[in-house]
Enzyme design. Structure first.
Site: not given
Ligand code: 5GP
Length: 141
Positions: A102, A104
């Site tokens: 993903h 951001h």
């Molecule tokens: P990472 O830390 O893997 O780069 O980002 C994962 C992102 O997913 C985080 O910014 C977190 O806030 C978001 N996130 C985690 N769980 C959920 C969810 O259930 N729904 C949504 N929409 N975002 C989520």
């Protein structure tokens, strides 16, 4: 680590759990981050399985980058933010917490510092309102 097909983003792609969507096409999905670091924080994912940038098929990466550019432009239009961060983490040590590729899209505002990464859920009504603004910008409205 092998790809967990029941990770939360894979389940969103399958429609098993809800998300506040701003864009969907055959290859990608973009939705509001539930724990945003700033107003308008959006995530963009490919629909095809892949844990990170490193193991995802090039066609899937190309599709997610295309959508990321399109949604980033819409976020900028919707929130008139002077800056915009686009990030992507590979591996837990790098800060990745959901193991489905993903990107951001995080607006940066002059007088507001970014909140902590993945901490503190936002008001769903506010996220819905932000999504509505992004959708309108995507539609050119
Ligand atoms: P990472 O830390 O893997 O780069 O980002 C994962 C992102 O997913 C985080 O910014 C977190 O806030 C978001 N996130 C985690 N769980 C959920 C969810 O259930 N729904 C949504 N929409 N975002 C989520």
């Amino acid at each position: 680590m092998s790809y967990d097909k029941n990770n939360i983003f894979a389940r969103m792609v399958r429609g098993e759990i809800p998300c506040i969507t701003v864009h969907e096409d055959a290859e990608t999905l973009a939705f509001m981050d539930i724990m945003p670091q700033a107003q308008g924080h959006t995530l963009v994912i490919p629909k095809i399985a892949g844990e990170s940038l490193l193991d995802s098929p090039p066609a899937s990466v190309a599709a997610v980058i295309r959508t990321t550019q399109r949604v980033a432009r819409a976020v900028k239009t919707a929130f008139s933010c002077p800056g915009l961060i686009v990030t992507q983490f590979n591996g837990a040590l790098a800060g990745q917490t959901v193991f489905h590729l993903h990107f951001h899209i995080i607006p940066v505002y002059a007088e507001t510092s970014l909140k902590m990464h993945a901490r503190g859920k936002a008001d769903p009504a506010e996220l819905e309102d932000q999504a509505r603004r992004i959708r309108a910008a995507l539609a050119g409205g």
